[in-house]
Design an enzyme around this catalytic site. Structure first.
Site, PDB file in Angstrom:
ATOM      1  N   ALA A 190       0.847  -1.192   0.000  1.00  0.00           N
ATOM      2  CA  ALA A 190       0.000   0.000   0.000  1.00  0.00           C
ATOM      3  C   ALA A 190       0.882   1.241   0.000  1.00  0.00           C
ATOM      4  O   ALA A 190       1.987   1.232   0.545  1.00  0.00           O
ATOM      5  CB  ALA A 190      -0.882  -0.004   1.239  1.00  0.00           C
ATOM      6  N   GLU A 208       3.642  -4.805   7.322  1.00  0.00           N
ATOM      7  CA  GLU A 208       2.641  -3.953   7.976  1.00  0.00           C
ATOM      8  C   GLU A 208       2.838  -3.841   9.478  1.00  0.00           C
ATOM      9  O   GLU A 208       2.547  -2.812  10.082  1.00  0.00           O
ATOM     10  CB  GLU A 208       1.219  -4.494   7.690  1.00  0.00           C
ATOM     11  CG  GLU A 208       0.704  -4.201   6.284  1.00  0.00           C
ATOM     12  CD  GLU A 208       1.097  -5.247   5.260  1.00  0.00           C
ATOM     13  OE1 GLU A 208       2.013  -6.049   5.535  1.00  0.00           O
ATOM     14  OE2 GLU A 208       0.497  -5.243   4.177  1.00  0.00           O
ATOM     15  N   GLU A 220      -0.453  -9.366  -1.252  1.00  0.00           N
ATOM     16  CA  GLU A 220      -1.889  -9.713  -1.262  1.00  0.00           C
ATOM     17  C   GLU A 220      -2.447  -9.670  -2.689  1.00  0.00           C
ATOM     18  O   GLU A 220      -3.290 -10.492  -3.057  1.00  0.00           O
ATOM     19  CB  GLU A 220      -2.669  -8.764  -0.351  1.00  0.00           C
ATOM     20  CG  GLU A 220      -2.396  -9.028   1.127  1.00  0.00           C
ATOM     21  CD  GLU A 220      -3.047  -8.002   2.027  1.00  0.00           C
ATOM     22  OE1 GLU A 220      -2.831  -6.802   1.795  1.00  0.00           O
ATOM     23  OE2 GLU A 220      -3.775  -8.399   2.954  1.00  0.00           O
ATOM     24  N   GLY A 264       0.452  -5.197   0.582  1.00  0.00           N
ATOM     25  CA  GLY A 264      -0.646  -5.274  -0.389  1.00  0.00           C
ATOM     26  C   GLY A 264      -0.186  -5.781  -1.743  1.00  0.00           C
ATOM     27  O   GLY A 264      -1.001  -6.286  -2.528  1.00  0.00           O
TER      28      GLY A 264
END
Ligand code: COA
Length: 265
Positions: free
Chosen positions: A76, A139, A119, A116
Protein backbone atom coordinates in the site's frame (compact mmCIF):
# COMPACT_ATOMS: atom_id res chain seq x y z
CA UNK A 1 -4.29 -3.02 -28.21
CA UNK A 2 -2.03 -0.65 -26.25
CA UNK A 3 -3.49 1.75 -23.74
CA UNK A 4 -1.93 3.94 -21.05
CA UNK A 5 -4.01 4.59 -17.98
CA UNK A 6 -2.60 7.01 -15.43
CA UNK A 7 -0.73 4.34 -13.47
CA UNK A 8 -1.22 1.15 -15.48
CA UNK A 9 -0.10 0.16 -18.98
CA UNK A 10 -2.49 -2.20 -20.76
CA UNK A 11 -1.50 -4.39 -23.68
CA UNK A 12 -3.31 -7.12 -25.54
CA UNK A 13 -1.66 -9.49 -28.00
CA UNK A 14 -4.29 -10.76 -30.42
CA UNK A 15 -2.24 -13.70 -31.65
CA UNK A 16 -1.64 -15.29 -28.26
CA UNK A 17 -4.74 -13.90 -26.48
CA UNK A 18 -2.48 -12.70 -23.65
CA UNK A 19 -3.15 -9.38 -21.93
CA UNK A 20 -0.53 -7.59 -19.86
CA UNK A 21 -1.11 -5.06 -17.10
CA UNK A 22 1.97 -3.19 -15.91
CA UNK A 23 1.68 -1.35 -12.61
CA UNK A 24 3.51 1.81 -13.57
CA UNK A 25 4.74 3.72 -10.53
CA UNK A 26 8.37 2.60 -10.58
CA UNK A 27 9.59 5.61 -8.56
CA UNK A 28 7.40 4.47 -5.66
CA UNK A 29 8.19 0.78 -6.24
CA UNK A 30 4.66 0.44 -7.70
CA UNK A 31 3.07 1.10 -4.32
CA UNK A 32 -0.70 0.70 -4.40
CA UNK A 33 -2.16 4.19 -4.47
CA UNK A 34 -5.93 4.56 -4.79
CA UNK A 35 -5.36 5.50 -8.44
CA UNK A 36 -3.29 2.38 -9.09
CA UNK A 37 -5.91 0.11 -7.55
CA UNK A 38 -8.63 1.75 -9.64
CA UNK A 39 -6.48 1.52 -12.77
CA UNK A 40 -5.89 -2.21 -12.25
CA UNK A 41 -9.67 -2.66 -12.21
CA UNK A 42 -10.09 -0.41 -15.26
CA UNK A 43 -7.29 -2.26 -17.08
CA UNK A 44 -8.92 -5.61 -16.44
CA UNK A 45 -12.22 -4.24 -17.74
CA UNK A 46 -10.50 -3.05 -20.93
CA UNK A 47 -8.98 -6.48 -21.42
CA UNK A 48 -12.30 -8.23 -20.81
CA UNK A 49 -13.81 -6.11 -23.59
CA UNK A 50 -11.62 -8.10 -26.01
CA UNK A 51 -14.08 -10.95 -25.58
CA UNK A 52 -17.11 -8.88 -26.56
CA UNK A 53 -16.97 -9.18 -30.35
CA UNK A 54 -14.90 -12.34 -30.38
CA UNK A 55 -16.10 -15.64 -31.76
CA UNK A 56 -15.46 -17.62 -28.58
CA UNK A 57 -12.94 -16.44 -25.97
CA UNK A 58 -10.28 -13.98 -27.17
CA UNK A 59 -8.62 -13.19 -23.84
CA UNK A 60 -6.85 -16.33 -22.64
CA UNK A 61 -4.60 -15.09 -19.82
CA UNK A 62 -3.49 -11.88 -18.11
CA UNK A 63 0.00 -11.13 -16.85
CA UNK A 64 0.27 -8.60 -14.01
CA UNK A 65 3.72 -7.11 -13.50
CA UNK A 66 5.50 -4.11 -12.04
CA UNK A 67 7.41 -1.46 -13.99
CA UNK A 68 11.06 -0.73 -13.23
CA UNK A 69 13.92 -2.90 -12.08
CA UNK A 70 13.18 -3.21 -8.39
CA UNK A 71 9.65 -4.22 -7.54
CA UNK A 72 6.51 -6.08 -8.41
CA UNK A 73 4.80 -3.93 -5.78
CA UNK A 74 6.01 -2.64 -2.40
CA UNK A 75 2.53 -2.65 -0.86
CA UNK A 76 0.00 0.00 0.00
CA UNK A 77 1.12 3.56 -0.64
CA UNK A 78 2.18 4.58 2.82
CA UNK A 79 1.65 8.26 2.03
CA UNK A 80 -2.00 7.73 1.12
CA UNK A 81 -2.90 5.44 3.96
CA UNK A 82 -4.95 7.49 6.35
CA UNK A 83 -7.80 8.48 4.05
CA UNK A 84 -8.79 4.98 2.92
CA UNK A 85 -8.66 1.37 3.89
CA UNK A 86 -6.28 -1.09 2.22
CA UNK A 87 -9.21 -2.74 0.47
CA UNK A 88 -9.79 -0.44 -2.49
CA UNK A 89 -11.60 2.76 -3.29
CA UNK A 90 -14.40 1.74 -5.60
CA UNK A 91 -17.29 -0.65 -5.18
CA UNK A 92 -15.19 -3.75 -5.76
CA UNK A 93 -11.56 -3.99 -4.73
CA UNK A 94 -8.94 -4.93 -7.29
CA UNK A 95 -8.35 -8.06 -5.21
CA UNK A 96 -11.94 -9.24 -5.77
CA UNK A 97 -11.91 -8.26 -9.43
CA UNK A 98 -8.73 -10.29 -10.01
CA UNK A 99 -10.14 -13.29 -8.10
CA UNK A 100 -13.43 -13.21 -10.06
CA UNK A 101 -11.82 -12.41 -13.41
CA UNK A 102 -12.76 -15.04 -16.01
CA UNK A 103 -9.25 -15.46 -17.47
CA UNK A 104 -6.39 -16.67 -15.28
CA UNK A 105 -4.20 -13.87 -13.93
CA UNK A 106 -0.48 -14.53 -13.51
CA UNK A 107 1.57 -12.41 -11.10
CA UNK A 108 5.00 -11.96 -12.72
CA UNK A 109 7.15 -11.06 -9.74
CA UNK A 110 10.62 -9.58 -10.20
CA UNK A 111 11.76 -7.76 -7.08
CA UNK A 112 9.94 -6.63 -3.94
CA UNK A 113 6.53 -8.22 -3.36
CA UNK A 114 5.40 -6.79 -0.06
CA UNK A 115 2.25 -6.10 1.93
CA UNK A 116 -0.65 -5.27 -0.39
CA UNK A 117 1.65 -6.23 -3.27
CA UNK A 118 1.86 -9.75 -1.89
CA UNK A 119 -1.89 -9.71 -1.26
CA UNK A 120 -2.38 -8.66 -4.90
CA UNK A 121 -0.15 -11.54 -6.00
CA UNK A 122 -2.13 -13.90 -3.74
CA UNK A 123 -5.35 -12.79 -5.47
CA UNK A 124 -3.85 -13.93 -8.79
CA UNK A 125 -4.15 -17.51 -9.98
CA UNK A 126 -0.40 -18.05 -10.33
CA UNK A 127 2.72 -16.47 -8.88
CA UNK A 128 5.91 -16.78 -10.92
CA UNK A 129 9.01 -15.21 -9.37
CA UNK A 130 12.59 -14.44 -10.28
CA UNK A 131 15.06 -15.84 -7.76
CA UNK A 132 16.13 -12.40 -6.53
CA UNK A 133 12.56 -11.44 -5.55
CA UNK A 134 11.64 -11.05 -1.90
CA UNK A 135 8.34 -11.42 -0.10
CA UNK A 136 6.95 -10.14 3.15
CA UNK A 137 4.25 -8.48 5.19
CA UNK A 138 5.94 -5.38 6.68
CA UNK A 139 2.64 -3.95 7.98
CA UNK A 140 3.47 -4.92 11.56
CA UNK A 141 6.22 -2.27 11.43
CA UNK A 142 3.44 0.27 10.95
CA UNK A 143 1.39 -1.20 13.77
CA UNK A 144 -1.17 -2.83 11.47
CA UNK A 145 -1.81 -6.16 9.78
CA UNK A 146 -2.19 -6.93 6.07
CA UNK A 147 -5.70 -5.56 5.48
CA UNK A 148 -6.81 -7.57 2.47
CA UNK A 149 -6.71 -11.11 3.74
CA UNK A 150 -2.96 -11.71 3.52
CA UNK A 151 -2.79 -13.66 6.79
CA UNK A 152 -5.87 -15.67 5.85
CA UNK A 153 -4.58 -16.65 2.44
CA UNK A 154 -1.02 -17.46 3.52
CA UNK A 155 -2.46 -19.55 6.38
CA UNK A 156 -4.53 -21.54 3.89
CA UNK A 157 -1.53 -22.03 1.58
CA UNK A 158 1.34 -22.50 3.99
CA UNK A 159 -0.18 -22.96 7.45
CA UNK A 160 -0.48 -20.62 10.42
CA UNK A 161 3.17 -20.81 11.50
CA UNK A 162 4.40 -19.40 8.20
CA UNK A 163 1.66 -16.76 8.07
CA UNK A 164 2.42 -15.64 11.60
CA UNK A 165 6.16 -15.56 10.98
CA UNK A 166 5.69 -13.34 7.92
CA UNK A 167 3.12 -11.02 9.46
CA UNK A 168 4.54 -10.84 12.99
CA UNK A 169 8.20 -10.35 12.13
CA UNK A 170 7.75 -8.19 9.05
CA UNK A 171 10.94 -9.81 7.71
CA UNK A 172 11.36 -10.46 4.01
CA UNK A 173 11.76 -14.04 2.83
CA UNK A 174 13.57 -15.16 -0.33
CA UNK A 175 11.83 -16.39 -3.46
CA UNK A 176 13.33 -19.81 -2.79
CA UNK A 177 11.68 -19.95 0.65
CA UNK A 178 8.40 -18.61 -0.80
CA UNK A 179 8.56 -21.44 -3.32
CA UNK A 180 9.21 -24.03 -0.63
CA UNK A 181 6.19 -22.78 1.31
CA UNK A 182 3.93 -22.93 -1.75
CA UNK A 183 3.41 -19.17 -1.76
CA UNK A 184 4.78 -18.97 -5.31
CA UNK A 185 4.31 -21.59 -8.02
CA UNK A 186 7.71 -21.34 -9.67
CA UNK A 187 11.01 -19.59 -9.02
CA UNK A 188 13.23 -19.03 -12.05
CA UNK A 189 16.86 -17.97 -12.39
CA UNK A 190 17.01 -14.22 -13.03
CA UNK A 191 18.50 -14.60 -16.51
CA UNK A 192 15.86 -17.14 -17.53
CA UNK A 193 12.93 -15.40 -15.91
CA UNK A 194 11.44 -13.66 -18.98
CA UNK A 195 11.65 -16.76 -21.20
CA UNK A 196 10.29 -19.09 -18.53
CA UNK A 197 7.33 -16.83 -17.78
CA UNK A 198 6.56 -16.44 -21.50
CA UNK A 199 6.63 -20.23 -21.92
CA UNK A 200 4.35 -20.77 -18.90
CA UNK A 201 1.86 -18.12 -20.07
CA UNK A 202 1.84 -19.33 -23.66
CA UNK A 203 1.08 -22.87 -22.52
CA UNK A 204 -1.75 -21.62 -20.34
CA UNK A 205 -3.15 -19.42 -23.12
CA UNK A 206 -3.32 -22.43 -25.44
CA UNK A 207 -5.51 -24.49 -23.14
CA UNK A 208 -9.29 -24.79 -23.56
CA UNK A 209 -10.52 -21.45 -22.19
CA UNK A 210 -13.91 -22.59 -20.89
CA UNK A 211 -12.26 -25.44 -19.00
CA UNK A 212 -9.72 -22.96 -17.57
CA UNK A 213 -12.58 -20.70 -16.41
CA UNK A 214 -14.36 -23.64 -14.79
CA UNK A 215 -11.19 -24.84 -13.04
CA UNK A 216 -10.59 -21.35 -11.65
CA UNK A 217 -14.13 -21.26 -10.25
CA UNK A 218 -13.80 -24.76 -8.83
CA UNK A 219 -10.48 -24.09 -7.07
CA UNK A 220 -11.73 -20.80 -5.64
CA UNK A 221 -14.89 -22.47 -4.42
CA UNK A 222 -12.84 -25.16 -2.68
CA UNK A 223 -11.14 -22.43 -0.65
CA UNK A 224 -14.48 -21.16 0.58
CA UNK A 225 -16.75 -24.21 0.83
CA UNK A 226 -17.10 -27.68 2.29
CA UNK A 227 -16.15 -30.71 0.20
CA UNK A 228 -19.70 -31.88 -0.49
CA UNK A 229 -20.79 -28.53 -1.86
CA UNK A 230 -17.57 -28.33 -3.89
CA UNK A 231 -18.03 -31.78 -5.41
CA UNK A 232 -21.60 -30.94 -6.45
CA UNK A 233 -20.37 -27.72 -8.04
CA UNK A 234 -17.59 -29.54 -9.93
CA UNK A 235 -20.09 -32.04 -11.26
CA UNK A 236 -22.27 -29.21 -12.56
CA UNK A 237 -19.24 -27.56 -14.26
CA UNK A 238 -18.23 -30.92 -15.72
CA UNK A 239 -21.68 -31.49 -17.26
CA UNK A 240 -21.56 -28.01 -18.80
CA UNK A 241 -18.08 -28.53 -20.27
CA UNK A 242 -19.12 -31.85 -21.83
CA UNK A 243 -21.47 -29.86 -24.09
CA UNK A 244 -18.82 -27.42 -25.40
CA UNK A 245 -17.20 -27.36 -28.84
CA UNK A 246 -13.85 -27.23 -27.06
CA UNK A 247 -14.53 -30.64 -25.54
CA UNK A 248 -15.50 -32.04 -28.95
CA UNK A 249 -12.34 -30.52 -30.45
CA UNK A 250 -10.15 -31.93 -27.67
CA UNK A 251 -11.61 -35.41 -28.11
CA UNK A 252 -11.32 -35.23 -31.92
CA UNK A 253 -7.70 -34.02 -31.71
CA UNK A 254 -6.84 -36.91 -29.39
CA UNK A 255 -8.45 -39.42 -31.76
CA UNK A 256 -6.68 -37.90 -34.76
CA UNK A 257 -3.35 -37.61 -32.91
CA UNK A 258 -3.00 -33.84 -33.48
CA UNK A 259 -2.81 -30.68 -31.36
CA UNK A 260 -6.26 -29.28 -30.48
CA UNK A 261 -7.30 -25.76 -31.41
CA UNK A 262 -9.57 -24.30 -28.77
CA UNK A 263 -11.86 -21.32 -29.45
CA UNK A 264 -13.66 -21.09 -26.13
CA UNK A 265 -17.04 -22.20 -27.50
N1 COA B 1 4.52 3.47 -0.29
C1 COA B 1 4.96 4.63 -0.80
N2 COA B 1 6.22 4.81 -1.26
C2 COA B 1 7.04 3.74 -1.20
C3 COA B 1 6.65 2.50 -0.68
C4 COA B 1 5.32 2.38 -0.20
N3 COA B 1 4.84 1.24 0.28
N4 COA B 1 7.69 1.65 -0.74
C5 COA B 1 8.70 2.35 -1.29
N5 COA B 1 8.32 3.60 -1.57
C6 COA B 1 9.12 4.67 -2.16
C7 COA B 1 10.17 5.18 -1.20
O1 COA B 1 9.60 6.15 -0.33
C8 COA B 1 11.18 5.77 -2.16
O2 COA B 1 10.71 7.03 -2.60
P1 COA B 1 11.76 8.28 -2.74
O3 COA B 1 12.75 7.81 -3.78
O4 COA B 1 10.88 9.37 -3.20
O5 COA B 1 12.36 8.46 -1.39
C9 COA B 1 11.12 4.83 -3.35
O6 COA B 1 9.89 4.13 -3.24
C10 COA B 1 12.23 3.80 -3.35
O7 COA B 1 12.21 3.14 -2.09
P2 COA B 1 13.53 2.99 -1.17
O8 COA B 1 13.06 2.79 0.24
O9 COA B 1 14.48 4.09 -1.45
O10 COA B 1 14.11 1.62 -1.77
P3 COA B 1 14.97 0.54 -1.01
O11 COA B 1 15.41 -0.42 -2.05
O12 COA B 1 16.02 1.19 -0.16
O13 COA B 1 13.93 -0.19 -0.02
C11 COA B 1 11.87 -1.28 0.55
C12 COA B 1 12.88 -0.89 -0.56
C13 COA B 1 10.72 -1.95 -0.17
C14 COA B 1 12.53 -2.25 1.52
C15 COA B 1 11.42 -0.01 1.30
O14 COA B 1 11.06 0.97 0.34
C16 COA B 1 10.24 -0.26 2.20
O15 COA B 1 10.39 -0.82 3.26
N6 COA B 1 9.02 0.19 1.76
C17 COA B 1 7.86 0.09 2.53
C18 COA B 1 7.25 -1.29 2.37
C19 COA B 1 6.01 -1.41 3.20
O16 COA B 1 6.02 -1.20 4.40
N7 COA B 1 4.92 -1.83 2.54
C20 COA B 1 3.68 -2.13 3.20
C21 COA B 1 2.92 -0.91 3.44
S1 COA B 1 1.50 -1.31 4.38
Amino acid sequence: MDESLETVLVEFDEDSGVGTLTMNRPDALNALSAQLRDDIVAGLELLEEQNEDADGVALRAVVLEGAGEKAFCAGADIGGFSDESAGGTSARSHYDVIRDFPAPVIAKIDGYCLGGGLETALACDFRLASESSTFGFPEVNLGILPGAGGVQYVTKIAGPAVAKELAMTGEHISAERAGEEGIVNHVYADDEFEDEVDAFVDDLAGQAPLAIQAIKKSADMAVHSGLEEGLAYDNQLFQELLKTEDHAEGAAAFAEDREPEFDGK
